[in-house]
Motif scaffolding. Structure first.
Motif, PDB file in Angstrom:
ATOM      1  N   VAL A 152      10.728 -13.645  42.276  1.00 49.82           N
ATOM      2  CA  VAL A 152      10.461 -12.902  41.419  1.00 49.82           C
ATOM      3  C   VAL A 152      11.555 -12.925  40.583  1.00 49.82           C
ATOM      4  CG1 VAL A 152      10.171 -10.532  40.481  1.00 49.82           C
ATOM      5  CG2 VAL A 152       8.916 -11.559  42.656  1.00 49.82           C
ATOM      6  N   PHE A 153      11.392 -13.218  39.070  1.00 46.84           N
ATOM      7  CA  PHE A 153      12.495 -13.192  38.348  1.00 46.84           C
ATOM      8  C   PHE A 153      13.280 -11.733  38.179  1.00 46.84           C
ATOM      9  CE2 PHE A 153      14.251 -13.225  33.695  1.00 46.84           C
ATOM     10  CZ  PHE A 153      15.295 -14.051  33.852  1.00 46.84           C
ATOM     11  N   GLU A 154      14.237 -11.951  38.401  1.00 52.79           N
ATOM     12  CA  GLU A 154      15.207 -10.618  38.385  1.00 52.79           C
ATOM     13  C   GLU A 154      16.712 -10.997  37.507  1.00 52.79           C
ATOM     14  OE1 GLU A 154      15.662  -9.311  42.350  1.00 52.79           O
ATOM     15  OE2 GLU A 154      13.877  -8.119  42.344  1.00 52.79           O
ATOM     16  N   PRO A 155      16.797 -10.476  36.440  1.00 55.76           N
ATOM     17  CA  PRO A 155      17.933 -10.915  35.628  1.00 55.76           C
ATOM     18  C   PRO A 155      19.058 -10.364  36.050  1.00 55.76           C
ATOM     19  CG  PRO A 155      16.133 -10.202  34.099  1.00 55.76           C
ATOM     20  CD  PRO A 155      15.707 -10.011  35.632  1.00 55.76           C
ATOM     21  N   PRO A 180      19.680  -6.848  33.120  1.00 62.71           N
ATOM     22  CA  PRO A 180      18.360  -6.525  32.329  1.00 62.71           C
ATOM     23  C   PRO A 180      18.650  -5.558  31.328  1.00 62.71           C
ATOM     24  CG  PRO A 180      18.375  -5.741  34.693  1.00 62.71           C
ATOM     25  CD  PRO A 180      19.612  -6.591  34.423  1.00 62.71           C
ATOM     26  N   PRO A 181      18.249  -5.728  30.116  1.00 62.15           N
ATOM     27  CA  PRO A 181      16.862  -6.581  29.717  1.00 62.15           C
ATOM     28  C   PRO A 181      17.747  -8.086  29.240  1.00 62.15           C
ATOM     29  CG  PRO A 181      17.346  -4.970  28.024  1.00 62.15           C
ATOM     30  CD  PRO A 181      18.161  -4.709  29.087  1.00 62.15           C
ATOM     31  N   HIS A 182      18.781  -8.084  29.451  1.00 64.06           N
ATOM     32  CA  HIS A 182      19.595  -9.368  28.796  1.00 64.06           C
ATOM     33  C   HIS A 182      19.291 -10.457  29.788  1.00 64.06           C
ATOM     34  CE1 HIS A 182      21.463  -7.182  25.471  1.00 64.06           C
ATOM     35  NE2 HIS A 182      21.664  -6.164  26.390  1.00 64.06           N
ATOM     36  N   LEU A 231       9.543 -15.005  27.629  1.00 62.87           N
ATOM     37  CA  LEU A 231      10.762 -14.010  28.103  1.00 62.87           C
ATOM     38  C   LEU A 231      10.905 -12.859  27.037  1.00 62.87           C
ATOM     39  CD1 LEU A 231      13.210 -16.066  30.239  1.00 62.87           C
ATOM     40  CD2 LEU A 231      11.346 -14.586  30.980  1.00 62.87           C
ATOM     41  N   THR A 232      10.934 -13.268  25.600  1.00 61.92           N
ATOM     42  CA  THR A 232      10.977 -12.527  24.649  1.00 61.92           C
ATOM     43  C   THR A 232       9.930 -11.712  24.513  1.00 61.92           C
ATOM     44  OG1 THR A 232      12.592 -14.096  23.672  1.00 61.92           O
ATOM     45  CG2 THR A 232      11.499 -12.510  22.305  1.00 61.92           C
ATOM     46  N   HIS A 233       8.760 -12.219  24.839  1.00 58.12           N
ATOM     47  CA  HIS A 233       7.444 -11.573  24.574  1.00 58.12           C
ATOM     48  C   HIS A 233       7.445 -10.488  25.602  1.00 58.12           C
ATOM     49  CE1 HIS A 233       3.182 -10.809  23.626  1.00 58.12           C
ATOM     50  NE2 HIS A 233       3.073 -10.740  25.142  1.00 58.12           N
ATOM     51  N   ILE A 234       7.821 -10.494  26.764  1.00 60.92           N
ATOM     52  CA  ILE A 234       7.466  -9.438  27.667  1.00 60.92           C
ATOM     53  C   ILE A 234       8.934  -8.505  27.694  1.00 60.92           C
ATOM     54  CG2 ILE A 234       5.985 -10.744  29.068  1.00 60.92           C
ATOM     55  CD1 ILE A 234       8.237 -11.449  31.183  1.00 60.92           C
ATOM     56  N   ARG A 247      19.608 -14.717  25.332  1.00 63.25           N
ATOM     57  CA  ARG A 247      20.436 -15.493  24.575  1.00 63.25           C
ATOM     58  C   ARG A 247      20.348 -17.126  24.959  1.00 63.25           C
ATOM     59  NH1 ARG A 247      26.724 -14.312  24.579  1.00 63.25           N
ATOM     60  NH2 ARG A 247      26.084 -12.841  22.855  1.00 63.25           N
ATOM     61  N   TYR A 248      19.792 -17.949  24.236  1.00 61.84           N
ATOM     62  CA  TYR A 248      19.180 -19.278  24.768  1.00 61.84           C
ATOM     63  C   TYR A 248      20.119 -20.157  23.916  1.00 61.84           C
ATOM     64  CZ  TYR A 248      16.309 -23.432  24.608  1.00 61.84           C
ATOM     65  OH  TYR A 248      15.655 -24.538  24.558  1.00 61.84           O
ATOM     66  N   VAL A 249      21.142 -20.937  24.955  1.00 62.63           N
ATOM     67  CA  VAL A 249      22.021 -21.818  24.425  1.00 62.63           C
ATOM     68  C   VAL A 249      21.769 -23.247  24.718  1.00 62.63           C
ATOM     69  CG1 VAL A 249      24.245 -22.529  24.619  1.00 62.63           C
ATOM     70  CG2 VAL A 249      23.989 -20.162  24.899  1.00 62.63           C
TER      71      VAL A 249
END
Length: 491
Positions: free
Chosen positions: A17-20, A23-25, A57-60, A65-67
């Motif tokens: 499960v994706f857990e940043p 969050p939400p960054h 990810l942006t939609h949900i 920050r995409y590098v």
């Protein structure tokens, strides 16, 4: 409804499960191109894969920050520590400044990405613009005892690092096996071990691209740029690092070693890799000479192509497969993708022609969550597209009178296409990209069909047939139905 995204972590070789971390960054770094030549289909896959991830990810609800870097120095031939810099070689052969080569191919790359509807990253750093940061990272690795200087070059001490850490943690390679299988290279006597890799190389007299450093006038190794730039813009702990499967070793393995040696911890939480595009079962690549450039796809100028293929057909072709699966290119596969995409776009264009019913014969309401479920399961675009094909079939069935949809169903069908096909999958609806011109164009065709209908009513079969035949010659399909004639452009 909150969506729980599951990601396949290449580092652990399992889904989780994706857990940043914050969050939400979300911090996401993806290895971009080495800009010394026109990109081919294999280069396109990571761009589209991680564009899909960025969009989803942006939609949900995440703030991403995409590098995505630009490699314009230090990438030597054959991905080794010897040989000529790929940019410098191109510059020498074409009698240009290296940065002329970089600028020319960077512009071409951006134009190709725009055509493919790949969103621009948040930050796009160039390796040549971050030499100071790379020198700083190298010095940290030296200070921590995991690198050594030799004749003005600096090498990472893989054997020493492996005593405390695990070199091979990502690719699951064994260092003893690597010592036995790694080939000897020119200049090998500078290294303590043949598995060591360059962090900084002293420039030979003929080497064009060079910078001053504490060790010599030279240039950084290929791997150090991504460690330095990712940590500069995303911090010493960030969420996702992505790239093609071919970068797993040595590039990403070396990154992990550099990061850990500099920071004494794992820097990246999730590693993601898209699989390869093959041609005749063999990896598509410049080194093998079996690649097709994007321009050749867009113009149809390659001998393996029967026609030109639009950027959206190429994008759809890639998205029809799960990003971790191998995709084998063929002209027939592209033709099938073109036909499939046209089927979806034709269905979307016909939504307004669906008759409204008081009751529904199809369960449209559940499809939205099914699409989310597919994307939440490690970004399964292939399953999502299969649901959209089901919706297209429903639209055509409703128009044909074999299915019934309410106004709510019709609104939901349109939303499904808008959200999943256009926003998340990133397919441009080129028919609606110029709405004013399209409306005028459509009215002109409708006027011709109205004149044809009047001719038929007056039994003027010659005029009726002439209008139909001439429209057919210039690329229109005309289909007579009980409610009059319909038209569409031939695929």
């Amino acid at each position: 409804m909150e969506q729980k995204f599951v990601i396949y972590n290449t580092l652990k070789r399992e889904k989780e499960v994706f857990e940043p971390l914050h969050p939400p960054h979300v911090g996401m770094y993806v290895c971009g191109p080495t800009v010394y030549g026109d990109g081919h289909l294999g280069h396109t896959r990571p761009a589209i894969t991680f564009d899909l991830l960025f969009r989803y990810l942006t939609h949900i609800g995440y703030k991403v920050r995409y590098v995505r870097n630009i490699t314009d120095v230090g990438h030597l031939e054959n991905d080794a520590d010897e040989g000529e810099d790929k940019i410098a070689k191109k510059a020498r052969l074409e009698q240009l400044e290296p940065m002329e080569v970089v600028q020319y191919y960077t512009i071409r790359y951006h134009k190709a990405m725009e055509a493919l509807n790949v969103l621009s990253p948040s930050i796009e750093p160039h390796a040549s613009g971050h030499i100071i940061e790379q020198i700083t990272t190298i010095q940290e690795i030296l200070n921590n005892g995991y690198a050594y200087e030799s004749n003005g070059s600096v090498y990472f001490d893989v054997v020493k690092y492996n005593k405390k850490h695990n070199y091979g943690i990502l690719s699951h390679r064994n260092i003893e096996e690597m010592l036995n299988t790694t080939r000897d290279l020119d200049g090998q006597d500078e290294k303590r071990s043949k598995v060591d890799f360059a962090l900084w190389k002293k420039a030979s007299p003929e080497h064009i691209m060079r910078w001053p450093s504490p060790w010599s006038e030279g240039f950084p190794g290929w791997h150090i740029e991504c460690s330095s730039m990712s940590m500069k813009y995303l911090g010493t702990e960030f969420d996702i690092h992505g790239g093609g499967l071919d970068l797993m070793f040595p590039h990403h393995e070396c990154e992990i070693a550099q990061n850990t040696a500099a920071e004494n911890k794992q820097v990246v939480k999730y590693w993601m890799h898209n699989n390869m595009i093959t041609i005749g079962g063999q990896k598509m690549g410049k080194s093998l000479g079996n690649f097709i450039t994007l321009n050749e796809f867009f113009t149809g100028s390659h001998k393996l192509l029967s026609q030109a293929f639009s950027p959206m057909t190429v994008r759809f072709f890639i998205l029809q497969a799960h990003y971790r699966s191998t995709v084998d290119f063929s002209n027939d596969a592209l033709l099938a993708s073109e036909k499939g995409l046209n089927r979806l776009l034709d269905a979307y264009a016909r939504i307004d022609k669906v008759p409204i019913s008081e009751t529904s014969s199809v369960d449209i309401a559940s499809i939205r969550q099914k699409c989310y479920d597919a994307l939440n399961d490690d970004l399964n675009s292939a399953i999502t597209i299969s649901y959209l094909f089901d919706v297209a079939t429903t639209i055509n069935s409703a128009i044909g009178g074999t299915a019934a949809l309410t106004q709510g169903d019709i609104d939901e069908v349109k939303a499904l296409f808008d959200i999943f096909l256009f926003e998340i999958l990133g397919i441009k609806n080129e028919a609606s990209s110029n709405e004013n011109g399209l409306e005028t164009f459509s009215k002109a065709i409708d006027l011709l069909l109205q004149i044809r209908a009047e001719a038929k009513a007056n039994k003027d079969w010659a005029t009726s047939d002439k209008i139909r035949d001439e429209l057919n010659k210039i690329g229109f399909d005309i289909k007579d139905g009980k409610d009059g004639a319909e038209w569409k452009l031939k695929s």
